[in-house]
Design a protein around this motif. Structure first.
Motif, short mmCIF file in Angstrom:
data_model
loop_
_atom_site.label_atom_id
_atom_site.label_comp_id
_atom_site.label_asym_id
_atom_site.label_seq_id
_atom_site.Cartn_x
_atom_site.Cartn_y
_atom_site.Cartn_z
N GLY A 117 0.78 -1.23 0.00
CA GLY A 117 0.00 0.00 0.00
C GLY A 117 0.81 1.28 0.00
N VAL A 118 2.14 1.15 -0.19
CA VAL A 118 2.98 2.34 -0.26
C VAL A 118 2.76 3.00 -1.62
N LYS A 119 2.41 4.29 -1.60
CA LYS A 119 2.13 5.03 -2.84
C LYS A 119 3.32 5.82 -3.33
N ALA A 120 4.24 6.14 -2.42
CA ALA A 120 5.43 6.91 -2.79
C ALA A 120 6.48 6.78 -1.70
N LEU A 121 7.74 6.92 -2.11
CA LEU A 121 8.79 6.98 -1.10
C LEU A 121 9.77 8.08 -1.45
N VAL A 122 10.21 8.77 -0.41
CA VAL A 122 11.18 9.85 -0.55
C VAL A 122 12.56 9.24 -0.30
N ALA A 123 13.35 9.16 -1.38
CA ALA A 123 14.66 8.49 -1.33
C ALA A 123 15.75 9.49 -0.97
N VAL A 124 16.18 9.46 0.28
CA VAL A 124 17.21 10.39 0.75
C VAL A 124 18.60 9.85 0.41
N THR A 125 19.59 10.75 0.41
CA THR A 125 20.98 10.35 0.20
C THR A 125 21.82 10.83 1.38
N GLU A 126 22.99 10.22 1.52
CA GLU A 126 23.94 10.64 2.55
C GLU A 126 25.13 11.37 1.95
N GLY A 127 25.28 11.29 0.63
CA GLY A 127 26.39 11.95 -0.04
C GLY A 127 26.19 11.99 -1.54
N ALA A 128 27.02 12.79 -2.21
CA ALA A 128 26.88 13.03 -3.65
C ALA A 128 27.04 11.76 -4.49
N SER A 129 27.77 10.77 -3.96
CA SER A 129 28.00 9.53 -4.72
C SER A 129 26.70 8.77 -4.99
N GLU A 130 25.65 9.05 -4.23
CA GLU A 130 24.37 8.35 -4.40
C GLU A 130 23.41 9.07 -5.35
N PHE A 131 23.71 10.31 -5.71
CA PHE A 131 22.74 11.11 -6.45
C PHE A 131 22.28 10.44 -7.74
N GLU A 132 23.24 10.00 -8.56
CA GLU A 132 22.88 9.43 -9.87
C GLU A 132 22.06 8.15 -9.73
N LYS A 133 22.38 7.35 -8.73
CA LYS A 133 21.64 6.10 -8.52
C LYS A 133 20.18 6.39 -8.19
N VAL A 134 19.97 7.39 -7.35
CA VAL A 134 18.59 7.74 -6.97
C VAL A 134 17.84 8.34 -8.17
N ILE A 135 18.53 9.14 -8.97
CA ILE A 135 17.90 9.70 -10.17
C ILE A 135 17.46 8.58 -11.11
N GLN A 136 18.33 7.59 -11.29
CA GLN A 136 17.98 6.46 -12.17
C GLN A 136 16.78 5.69 -11.63
N LEU A 137 16.74 5.48 -10.31
CA LEU A 137 15.59 4.79 -9.71
C LEU A 137 14.30 5.59 -9.90
N SER A 138 14.41 6.91 -9.80
CA SER A 138 13.21 7.75 -9.97
C SER A 138 12.71 7.72 -11.43
N LYS A 139 13.65 7.50 -12.36
CA LYS A 139 13.25 7.39 -13.77
C LYS A 139 12.66 6.02 -14.08
N THR A 140 13.17 5.01 -13.38
CA THR A 140 12.63 3.65 -13.55
C THR A 140 11.26 3.52 -12.88
N TYR A 141 11.09 4.25 -11.79
CA TYR A 141 9.83 4.22 -11.03
C TYR A 141 9.24 5.63 -10.91
N PRO A 142 8.85 6.24 -12.04
CA PRO A 142 8.31 7.60 -11.96
C PRO A 142 7.01 7.65 -11.16
N GLY A 143 6.87 8.68 -10.37
CA GLY A 143 5.66 8.80 -9.55
C GLY A 143 5.64 7.88 -8.35
N PHE A 144 6.76 7.21 -8.10
CA PHE A 144 6.84 6.31 -6.93
C PHE A 144 8.09 6.59 -6.11
#
Length: 252
Positions: free
Chosen positions: A32-59
């Motif tokens: 029943g999770v409709k969305a998740l806010v994916a936080v990062t701890e450092g710049a090395s994670e930024f691209e990975k989170v962007i890619q996940l957001s593109k794979t799962y848009p709106g989620f």
């Protein structure tokens, strides 16, 4: 009204999820999770989170920041400003074994203030860590005129929490709090209109030896409902509306 849960603070780019991210997110959706806010701890994670957001848009919604224990020397880049819904995980951690000297605390404060200023420039909310530093964290945000903030896994005194409530801030609690009696008074006192749900996965699940997942946001919901003596449906609906108010770029 959107029905479902929003996990307002999770580390989906963490190495613990590398081998089965898709399965973890599918299980979360089924819970029943409709969305998740994916936080990062450092710049090395930024691209990975962007890619996940593109794979799962709106989620999966990116939230970029430098964690207080990751030091400085990294910067948030305006390149990402259109992609992110908030700045975080940022904040202060004055736990003695992590920051035993005044110099270490001053360095954390510099990085925190810099990121708060970026949030104001970009008109974005902040997703904040405040371990052993609740009072100074809230005071710093108030001094800088921050209006939209989530204090994740908040463990300060109820009186300090109320200062945050008066400033319009929100507070979120992961599943692990259900094992912590000290949080009961805090959760009871903070108005539901200022509460959000989170998992902080892969950490802070019911069992510290078992990987936490976004689907476990339901545990946080049920515990808050129990403490406040209301139905979990009400907690789900109000916390989801709170999250949508706080993270105005989050559309579900």
């Amino acid at each position: 009204m959107a029905r479902g849960f929003i996990d307002c603070h999770c580390h989906i780019s963490a190495s613990e999820f590398t081998t089965d991210t898709d399965d973890v997110l599918l299980i979360a959706k089924k819970a029943g999770v409709k969305a998740l806010v994916a936080v990062t701890e450092g710049a090395s994670e930024f691209e990975k989170v962007i890619q996940l957001s593109k794979t799962y848009p709106g989620f999966v919604f990116p939230c970029f920041g430098i964690h207080p224990l990751q030091g400085s020397g990294q910067d948030l880049h305006s390149t990402y400003k259109d992609d992110i819904v908030a700045i975080g995980e940022i904040g202060l951690d004055f736990t003695p074994w992590y920051s035993s000297t005044t110099q270490e605390r001053d360095e954390q404060m510099k990085v925190f203030i810099k990121q708060l200023e970026i949030s104001k420039e970009l008109d974005l909310p902040v997703n904040v860590h405040s371990r052993s530093s609740a009072k100074v964290t809230i005071a710093t945000m108030k001094e800088l005129g921050i209006r939209q903030a989530l204090l994740h896994n908040f463990a300060g005194k109820p009186s300090v929490a109320m200062e945050g409530v008066q400033a319009g801030f929100f507070f979120s609690f992961p599943p692990a709090v259900s094992k912590n009696e000290q949080r009961t008074k805090l959760i009871r006192q903070i108005p539901l209109e200022h509460v959000c749900l989170e998992t902080d996965s892969p950490a802070l699940g019911l069992d510290k030896h078992v990987r936490n997942e976004p689907s476990n946001v339901t545990i946080s919901c049920e515990y808050i409902a129990k403490v406040k003596g209301i139905s979990s449906d009400v907690v789900m609906e109000v916390t989801t509306q709170n999250a949508l108010r706080l993270f105005s770029k989050l559309k579900i």
